[in-house]
Write a protein that holds these residues in place. Structure first.
Motif, PDB file in Angstrom:
ATOM      1  N   PRO A   1      46.602  13.163 -50.753  1.00 14.06           N
ATOM      2  CA  PRO A   1      46.024  14.387 -51.313  1.00 14.06           C
ATOM      3  C   PRO A   1      44.689  14.083 -51.994  1.00 14.06           C
ATOM      4  N   ILE A   2      43.796  15.048 -51.924  1.00 16.07           N
ATOM      5  CA  ILE A   2      42.490  14.885 -52.574  1.00 16.07           C
ATOM      6  C   ILE A   2      42.563  15.378 -54.013  1.00 16.07           C
ATOM      7  N   ALA A   3      43.527  16.186 -54.294  1.00 19.19           N
ATOM      8  CA  ALA A   3      43.694  16.704 -55.646  1.00 19.19           C
ATOM      9  C   ALA A   3      45.142  17.090 -55.830  1.00 19.19           C
TER      10      ALA A   3
ATOM     11  N   SER B   1      26.825  18.490 -45.794  1.00 18.87           N
ATOM     12  CA  SER B   1      26.070  17.985 -46.941  1.00 18.87           C
ATOM     13  C   SER B   1      26.477  18.668 -48.241  1.00 18.87           C
ATOM     14  N   ASP B   2      27.184  19.788 -48.155  1.00 16.54           N
ATOM     15  CA  ASP B   2      27.657  20.468 -49.375  1.00 16.54           C
ATOM     16  C   ASP B   2      28.990  19.915 -49.865  1.00 16.54           C
ATOM     17  N   VAL B   3      29.608  19.049 -49.050  1.00 12.98           N
ATOM     18  CA  VAL B   3      30.897  18.476 -49.439  1.00 12.98           C
ATOM     19  C   VAL B   3      30.621  17.287 -50.367  1.00 12.98           C
ATOM     20  N   ARG B   4      31.322  17.273 -51.466  1.00 20.58           N
ATOM     21  CA  ARG B   4      31.093  16.201 -52.444  1.00 20.58           C
ATOM     22  C   ARG B   4      31.495  14.848 -51.871  1.00 20.58           C
ATOM     23  N   ALA B   5      30.936  13.804 -52.425  1.00 20.44           N
ATOM     24  CA  ALA B   5      31.308  12.447 -52.009  1.00 20.44           C
ATOM     25  C   ALA B   5      32.804  12.249 -52.245  1.00 20.44           C
ATOM     26  N   GLY B   6      33.479  11.748 -51.231  1.00 17.34           N
ATOM     27  CA  GLY B   6      34.925  11.571 -51.350  1.00 17.34           C
ATOM     28  C   GLY B   6      35.704  12.785 -50.885  1.00 17.34           C
ATOM     29  N   GLY B   7      34.979  13.848 -50.532  1.00 22.99           N
ATOM     30  CA  GLY B   7      35.632  15.070 -50.075  1.00 22.99           C
ATOM     31  C   GLY B   7      36.190  14.924 -48.678  1.00 22.99           C
ATOM     32  N   VAL B   8      36.980  15.911 -48.272  1.00 23.46           N
ATOM     33  CA  VAL B   8      37.654  15.869 -46.964  1.00 23.46           C
ATOM     34  C   VAL B   8      37.056  16.914 -46.030  1.00 23.46           C
ATOM     35  N   ILE B   9      36.886  16.523 -44.764  1.00 27.48           N
ATOM     36  CA  ILE B   9      36.453  17.481 -43.753  1.00 27.48           C
ATOM     37  C   ILE B   9      37.500  17.512 -42.644  1.00 27.48           C
ATOM     38  N   LEU B  10      38.074  18.709 -42.435  1.00 25.81           N
ATOM     39  CA  LEU B  10      39.016  18.891 -41.325  1.00 25.81           C
ATOM     40  C   LEU B  10      38.230  19.428 -40.130  1.00 25.81           C
ATOM     41  N   LEU B  11      38.395  18.766 -39.001  1.00 27.81           N
ATOM     42  CA  LEU B  11      37.562  19.088 -37.845  1.00 27.81           C
ATOM     43  C   LEU B  11      38.381  19.523 -36.641  1.00 27.81           C
ATOM     44  N   ASP B  12      37.830  20.458 -35.917  1.00 31.14           N
ATOM     45  CA  ASP B  12      38.389  20.827 -34.630  1.00 31.14           C
ATOM     46  C   ASP B  12      38.204  19.631 -33.684  1.00 31.14           C
ATOM     47  N   PRO B  13      39.124  19.398 -32.733  1.00 31.90           N
ATOM     48  CA  PRO B  13      38.995  18.240 -31.830  1.00 31.90           C
ATOM     49  C   PRO B  13      37.698  18.247 -31.022  1.00 31.90           C
ATOM     50  N   ALA B  14      37.089  19.400 -30.857  1.00 38.90           N
ATOM     51  CA  ALA B  14      35.839  19.472 -30.082  1.00 38.90           C
ATOM     52  C   ALA B  14      34.660  18.894 -30.856  1.00 38.90           C
ATOM     53  N   VAL B  15      34.868  18.617 -32.132  1.00 41.86           N
ATOM     54  CA  VAL B  15      33.774  18.119 -32.963  1.00 41.86           C
ATOM     55  C   VAL B  15      33.922  16.612 -33.161  1.00 41.86           C
ATOM     56  N   THR B  16      32.841  15.899 -32.900  1.00 42.88           N
ATOM     57  CA  THR B  16      32.855  14.448 -33.113  1.00 42.88           C
ATOM     58  C   THR B  16      32.184  14.143 -34.441  1.00 42.88           C
ATOM     59  N   PRO B  17      32.933  13.564 -35.362  1.00 39.40           N
ATOM     60  CA  PRO B  17      32.316  13.278 -36.666  1.00 39.40           C
ATOM     61  C   PRO B  17      31.233  12.206 -36.543  1.00 39.40           C
TER      62      PRO B  17
END
Lengths: 218, 343
Positions: free
Chosen positions: A182-184, A86-102
């Motif tokens: 790229p995001i930026a 929830s702290d990631v801005r709209a349009g931001g990127v989240i890199l996840l470990d494979p153990a995590v299901t978005p």
């Protein structure tokens, strides 16, 4: 795409996963080529385990705080993802470990799964997961991978095997995210025309004490 | 500690890992008495354990520096989270009538200068100085301009060079400090004492020594401070590691047209005399700080400043955007029209 002046990256996971050093590594590499950077770290009192997160704010201009809005979150476990997304801005990127299901209902963020540990093992240096992350970040923030490679070469000077493994980890991370937009694109920094140090507050106090002529520390 | 272990080397220099905080404070009391520049560092309950020794340093007038890296408390509290909740304790850690000088840096760069100044203050007024850092600042890594050491003066105590028979505590103010083993022997006493240092309970000596000890603090009222838009009736004044977030909030409000002054110093006790006089003229001084009670605002009010705190006690630092909103909200509650309200 975010503005070209700064980027805020948060690393969240568990104590012992290298989260604490990740933000410092990004900041140190960035300042080495002329950006300004500031880190924030919060971790539990356990030596190993417990929720830990760090943040690096990298900017073309001097920065004074860790930054409000997170552009990129690297979540090493599910708790970190749930706690910080929830702290990631709209349009931001989240890199996840494979153990995590978005969360499929999360349409505000671009979630990308990266097998940090698996890619690190390919290098022969299982602890190079951080470098896989940095390689991916170099793509996401459009920062030349050479910045990080130079940092690695300096950090592990004289240990050719370690340098080679970490360089490979950087390349693997970059390759894994090669197709991502790229995001930026941080505009190239204006290298400060004065000599700089990259240090922590505690070390700055110690340096000041030595300059002041301290003779006895107990 | 690790840095000093590696770098405090050479003849006459030593860094020791003591087994307890009481051992640390009494160790540096001895070193300070012996003429050495000396420091210890701790956090949370460790600082409380050092309180009695700090009081002895104030009483016997021994220069030393105590670093307190604040974290959430009380007791074991939040040992790895940040907070600014030791200000009152740092000003008055010991029992009895005392008030310690406190320097609280706000940035990594200021940590260097604050450390030098803490030693300078200790040498100048001959007593303990509290260097108040905090977890988020201690762990913050940042690029800073390399300090120009030639521009950072180092002060040394006034050393006694006369003969024996010296009355160390006779003067109203500062007096040269003898070196043990050389002429000028005196008693460094934790009990109230006469001009030589011998124990006495006579009222005239307690009055003389109390006024002498407090009077020396006037030597420390010339600290630097930052001031901007000084004509504004309302000012914001952060302290310590909240400086950066508050500065960004201040800049954002300024861009919106909010008429707000800015005051800041790392010399939090005693405050620079000129700055204090300016603050007393304000209708309101807003103090964002990371504690429940609003400790700096309490201190300012005790000094005659109309101060009000904006507090946060989550174990995390202020976010600049959220803080800007809270400052605007406070101004609105006070009936002040902000630039945004005008629009």
């Amino acid at each position: 795409m975010a503005g070209g002046n700064e980027i805020v990256v948060r690393f969240a996971g568990e104590g012992g996963q290298g989260v604490v050093t990740a933000a410092e590594m990004l900041a140190r590499a960035a300042t080495g080529v002329g950006y300004h950077a500031l880190t924030f770290a919060t971790f539990p009192s356990q030596i190993l385990g417990g929720p830990t997160w760090t943040q690096a704010r990298v900017s073309r201009f001097p920065v004074h705080s860790p930054g409000d809005s997170v552009d990129i979150l690297i979540a090493f476990n599910d708790y970190a993802y749930q706690e910080h997304r929830s702290d990631v801005r709209a349009g931001g990127v989240i890199l996840l470990d494979p153990a995590v299901t978005p969360d499929p209902s999360d349409t505000n963020h671009r979630c990308i799964t990266v097998p940090f540990d698996q890619l690190a093992k390919q290098t022969g240096e299982a602890r190079a997961a951080n470098m896989v992350v940095m390689g991916g970040l170099s793509r996401l923030i459009d920062m030349p991978i050479e910045f990080f490679k130079d940092f690695v070469a300096a950090r592990f000077s004289g240990r050719a095997g370690v340098v080679e493994a970490n360089h490979m980890a950087l390349d693997l991370g970059l390759a894994h995210l090669a197709d991502e937009e790229p995001i930026a694109n941080l505009t190239a920094p204006d290298r400060p025309d004065y000599d700089q140090l990259f240090i922590k507050g505690n070390d700055a106090i110690s340096i000041g004490a030595i300059h002041a002529g301290i003779e006895t520390y107990i | 500690m690790v840095y000093l272990e590696r770098n405090l080397v050479g003849e006459g220099k030593v860094a020791i890992q003591a087994s307890s905080e009481i051992e640390s404070i009494t160790g540096i009391l001895g070193a300070g008495f012996a003429g050495k520049k000396t420091m210890t560092a701790t956090s949370g309950p460790g600082f409380t354990l050092m309180a009695e020794g700090i009081g002895l340093g104030w009483m016997a007038e021994i220069p030393l520096v105590v670093v307190d890296v604040q974290r959430g408390g009380p007791a074991t509290g939040l040992p790895t989270k940040t907070e600014q909740s030791d200000l009152l304790t740092a000003i008055s850690p010991a029992h009895g009538d005392s008030r310690m000088p406190v320097i609280a840096p706000g940035t990594v760069e200021e940590c260097f200068y604050a450390s030098v100044m803490a030693f300078n203050w200790a040498e100048r007024y001959q007593g303990p100085v509290m260097l108040l850092s905090e977890h988020s600042l201690a762990e913050r890594a940042q690029n800073i301009p390399r300090p120009d050491l030639s521009k950072v003066p180092v002060e040394n105590r006034d050393v006694y060079t006369g003969n024996n028979g010296y009355l160390r505590y006779e003067a109203k103010g500062i007096s040269p400090m003898p070196v043990p083993g050389k002429p000028g022997a005196y008693v460094a006493n934790g009990s109230e004492h006469d001009v030589f240092g011998d124990t006495t309970h006579l009222p005239k000596y307690h009055v003389h020594m109390t006024e002498r000890r407090f009077g020396k603090l006037e030597l420390l009222e010339d600290g630097d401070y930052e001031a901007e838009n000084t004509k504004a009736k309302i000012a914001v004044m952060p302290w310590g590691g909240s400086k950066g977030s508050v500065f960004e909030a201040y800049e954002a409000l300024k861009a919106e047209g909010v008429d707000l002054g800015w005051y800041y110093t790392m010399f939090v006790s005693p405050l620079p005399a000129k700055m204090l006089e300016e603050l007393k003229c304000k209708d309101l001084v807003v103090v964002p700080e990371l504690n429940y009670q609003g400790q700096m605002a309490m201190v300012l009010r005790s000094l005659g400043v109309k101060a009000e705190a904006i507090t946060l006690y989550t174990g995390l630092p202020f976010g600049a955007k959220e803080l800007a909103g809270r400052i605007k909200q406070l101004l609105a509650e006070k009936g002040e029209r902000t630039g945004a309200a005008k629009a």
